[in-house]
Scaffold this motif. Structure first.
Motif, mmCIF file in Angstrom:
data_model
loop_
_atom_site.group_PDB
_atom_site.id
_atom_site.type_symbol
_atom_site.label_atom_id
_atom_site.label_comp_id
_atom_site.label_asym_id
_atom_site.label_seq_id
_atom_site.Cartn_x
_atom_site.Cartn_y
_atom_site.Cartn_z
ATOM 1 N N LEU A 68 -18.222 -9.885 -6.861
ATOM 2 C CA LEU A 68 -19.147 -9.245 -7.798
ATOM 3 C C LEU A 68 -19.489 -10.175 -8.958
ATOM 4 C CD1 LEU A 68 -17.507 -5.694 -7.852
ATOM 5 C CD2 LEU A 68 -19.467 -6.471 -6.520
ATOM 6 N N GLU A 69 -19.232 -11.457 -8.763
ATOM 7 C CA GLU A 69 -19.480 -12.455 -9.796
ATOM 8 C C GLU A 69 -20.963 -12.756 -9.927
ATOM 9 O OE1 GLU A 69 -17.079 -13.619 -11.713
ATOM 10 O OE2 GLU A 69 -15.532 -12.541 -10.608
ATOM 11 N N GLN A 70 -21.399 -13.057 -11.132
ATOM 12 C CA GLN A 70 -22.759 -13.494 -11.402
ATOM 13 C C GLN A 70 -22.846 -15.004 -11.184
ATOM 14 O OE1 GLN A 70 -25.341 -11.334 -12.428
ATOM 15 N NE2 GLN A 70 -23.807 -9.834 -11.834
ATOM 16 N N GLY A 71 -24.034 -15.517 -10.980
ATOM 17 C CA GLY A 71 -24.203 -16.960 -10.948
ATOM 18 C C GLY A 71 -24.782 -17.525 -9.676
ATOM 19 N N SER A 72 -25.298 -16.700 -8.788
ATOM 20 C CA SER A 72 -25.849 -17.227 -7.537
ATOM 21 C C SER A 72 -27.048 -18.141 -7.757
ATOM 22 C CB SER A 72 -26.256 -16.075 -6.619
ATOM 23 O OG SER A 72 -25.123 -15.379 -6.169
ATOM 24 N N LEU A 73 -27.859 -17.865 -8.764
ATOM 25 C CA LEU A 73 -29.047 -18.676 -9.005
ATOM 26 C C LEU A 73 -28.773 -19.898 -9.873
ATOM 27 C CD1 LEU A 73 -31.678 -15.850 -9.512
ATOM 28 C CD2 LEU A 73 -31.249 -17.201 -7.466
ATOM 29 N N ARG A 74 -27.631 -19.935 -10.527
ATOM 30 C CA ARG A 74 -27.230 -21.089 -11.336
ATOM 31 C C ARG A 74 -25.769 -21.371 -11.010
ATOM 32 N NH1 ARG A 74 -30.565 -18.393 -14.952
ATOM 33 N NH2 ARG A 74 -32.376 -19.602 -15.558
ATOM 34 N N ARG A 75 -25.554 -22.163 -9.986
ATOM 35 C CA ARG A 75 -24.196 -22.474 -9.530
ATOM 36 C C ARG A 75 -23.443 -23.267 -10.590
ATOM 37 N NH1 ARG A 75 -24.003 -19.186 -5.130
ATOM 38 N NH2 ARG A 75 -25.576 -19.702 -3.604
ATOM 39 N N ASP A 76 -22.176 -22.893 -10.814
ATOM 40 C CA ASP A 76 -21.380 -23.620 -11.794
ATOM 41 C C ASP A 76 -20.313 -24.494 -11.141
ATOM 42 O OD1 ASP A 76 -19.384 -21.856 -10.988
ATOM 43 O OD2 ASP A 76 -19.393 -20.693 -12.839
ATOM 44 N N GLY A 77 -20.232 -24.493 -9.813
ATOM 45 C CA GLY A 77 -19.298 -25.360 -9.115
ATOM 46 C C GLY A 77 -17.937 -24.754 -8.847
ATOM 47 N N PHE A 78 -17.668 -23.553 -9.379
ATOM 48 C CA PHE A 78 -16.364 -22.958 -9.092
ATOM 49 C C PHE A 78 -16.403 -21.449 -8.896
ATOM 50 C CE2 PHE A 78 -16.731 -23.261 -13.689
ATOM 51 C CZ PHE A 78 -16.350 -22.013 -14.125
ATOM 52 N N THR A 79 -17.434 -20.746 -9.326
ATOM 53 C CA THR A 79 -17.514 -19.298 -9.162
ATOM 54 C C THR A 79 -18.065 -18.976 -7.778
ATOM 55 O OG1 THR A 79 -17.913 -19.014 -11.518
ATOM 56 C CG2 THR A 79 -18.478 -17.160 -10.095
ATOM 57 N N PHE A 80 -17.310 -18.242 -6.981
ATOM 58 C CA PHE A 80 -17.757 -17.859 -5.644
ATOM 59 C C PHE A 80 -18.447 -16.502 -5.722
ATOM 60 C CE2 PHE A 80 -17.147 -15.896 -1.452
ATOM 61 C CZ PHE A 80 -17.812 -16.835 -0.685
ATOM 62 N N THR A 81 -19.753 -16.476 -5.420
ATOM 63 C CA THR A 81 -20.536 -15.243 -5.526
ATOM 64 C C THR A 81 -20.755 -14.551 -4.180
ATOM 65 O OG1 THR A 81 -22.655 -16.378 -5.249
ATOM 66 C CG2 THR A 81 -21.778 -16.181 -7.508
ATOM 67 N N GLY A 82 -20.515 -15.272 -3.083
ATOM 68 C CA GLY A 82 -20.694 -14.680 -1.763
ATOM 69 C C GLY A 82 -22.140 -14.566 -1.313
ATOM 70 N N TRP A 83 -23.075 -15.181 -2.039
ATOM 71 C CA TRP A 83 -24.491 -15.092 -1.688
ATOM 72 C C TRP A 83 -25.114 -16.482 -1.731
ATOM 73 C CZ3 TRP A 83 -29.208 -16.282 -3.970
ATOM 74 C CH2 TRP A 83 -30.336 -15.710 -3.361
ATOM 75 N N GLY A 84 -25.982 -16.758 -0.747
ATOM 76 C CA GLY A 84 -26.679 -18.032 -0.727
ATOM 77 C C GLY A 84 -27.989 -17.940 0.022
ATOM 78 N N ARG A 85 -28.797 -18.974 -0.133
ATOM 79 C CA ARG A 85 -30.129 -19.030 0.476
ATOM 80 C C ARG A 85 -30.362 -20.459 0.971
ATOM 81 N NH1 ARG A 85 -34.370 -17.369 -3.730
ATOM 82 N NH2 ARG A 85 -34.007 -15.284 -2.927
ATOM 83 N N ALA A 86 -30.852 -20.587 2.195
ATOM 84 C CA ALA A 86 -31.146 -21.915 2.748
ATOM 85 C C ALA A 86 -32.451 -21.867 3.526
ATOM 86 C CB ALA A 86 -30.019 -22.380 3.659
ATOM 87 N N SER A 87 -33.305 -22.835 3.275
ATOM 88 C CA SER A 87 -34.528 -22.953 4.070
ATOM 89 C C SER A 87 -34.231 -23.857 5.261
ATOM 90 C CB SER A 87 -35.669 -23.511 3.225
ATOM 91 O OG SER A 87 -35.291 -24.722 2.605
ATOM 92 N N THR A 88 -34.987 -23.664 6.324
ATOM 93 C CA THR A 88 -34.827 -24.532 7.476
ATOM 94 C C THR A 88 -35.549 -25.859 7.206
ATOM 95 O OG1 THR A 88 -36.762 -23.535 8.551
ATOM 96 C CG2 THR A 88 -34.596 -22.671 9.172
ATOM 97 N N ASP A 89 -35.071 -26.896 7.864
ATOM 98 C CA ASP A 89 -35.713 -28.198 7.722
ATOM 99 C C ASP A 89 -36.776 -28.379 8.807
ATOM 100 O OD1 ASP A 89 -34.374 -28.895 10.082
ATOM 101 O OD2 ASP A 89 -32.876 -30.121 9.059
ATOM 102 N N ARG A 90 -37.318 -29.568 8.934
ATOM 103 C CA ARG A 90 -38.385 -29.826 9.906
ATOM 104 C C ARG A 90 -37.944 -29.602 11.348
ATOM 105 N NH1 ARG A 90 -40.505 -35.492 9.190
ATOM 106 N NH2 ARG A 90 -38.286 -35.825 9.176
#
Length: 184
Positions: A68-90
């Motif tokens: 339930l941690e905040q920070g998915s849009l501004r990663r701080d390098g140690f807080t695990f938020t459990g949410w992410g987004r990745a675009s596909t490459d070529r």
């Protein structure tokens, strides 16, 4: 007065340029001692790669709790938020650096919740990427039990040397099972 629903807009391809952000695919830094990769390729109905899809994941922490941690849009390098987004490459590939999710409760299998955005879709698609590590829990899972046995394997990631591979097929013979969350 009764309002008639209007059709949805397609979800792409413009999100590919606007939604990615620095660190979006790094739920933990690549050097984290417990880091794994969740990765795969997104395919269309003819088996062609989709070079401009966007994948989002939501997952439990390794202990099975929902972060339930905040920070998915501004990663701080140690807080695990459990949410992410990745675009596909070529080449249609996506990858997340994350932690292995834990089972949400004893006897249940661990999984990633996956959301797919791609050009031509009327709305986003939802699915799950189950971890293959506990065959008994997979067999007992109510959601997997509700899926046609010939299609269950489309929901199970494959372990590899970096973590887990989960390919997503939007249509066709290998179509991934997607979940309909709309109210009935």
């Amino acid at each position: 007065m009764t309002l008639t629903p209007t059709p949805g807009q397609t979800v792409g391809p413009f999100f590919h340029y606007a939604l990615p952000y620095p660190g979006d695919r790094e739920l933990v830094p690549a050097g984290h001692r417990e880091a794994i990769q969740l990765h795969g390729t997104v395919f269309d109905g003819t088996g062609q790669i989709i070079p401009d899809a966007l994948i989002e994941i939501r997952q439990t922490a390794p202990d099975g709790t929902v972060p339930l941690e905040q920070g998915s849009l501004r990663r701080d390098g140690f807080t695990f938020t459990g949410w992410g987004r990745a675009s596909t490459d070529r080449t249609g590939r996506y990858s997340f650096t994350t932690l292995t999710p834990g089972a949400p409760e004893p006897g249940r299998p661990a999984f990633f919740s996956v959301c797919v955005f791609a050009r031509g879709l009327i709305d986003r698609l939802f699915t799950r990427a189950y971890l293959p590590d506990d065959a008994v829990a997979l067999e007992r899972d109510p959601f997997l039990a509700s899926v046609d046995p010939t299609r269950r394997d489309t929901l199970i990631a494959r372990a590899d040397e970096t973590g887990y591979r989960f390919d997503i097929h939007l249509q066709g013979d290998s179509e991934t099972v997607f979940v309909d969350h709309r109210p009935r």
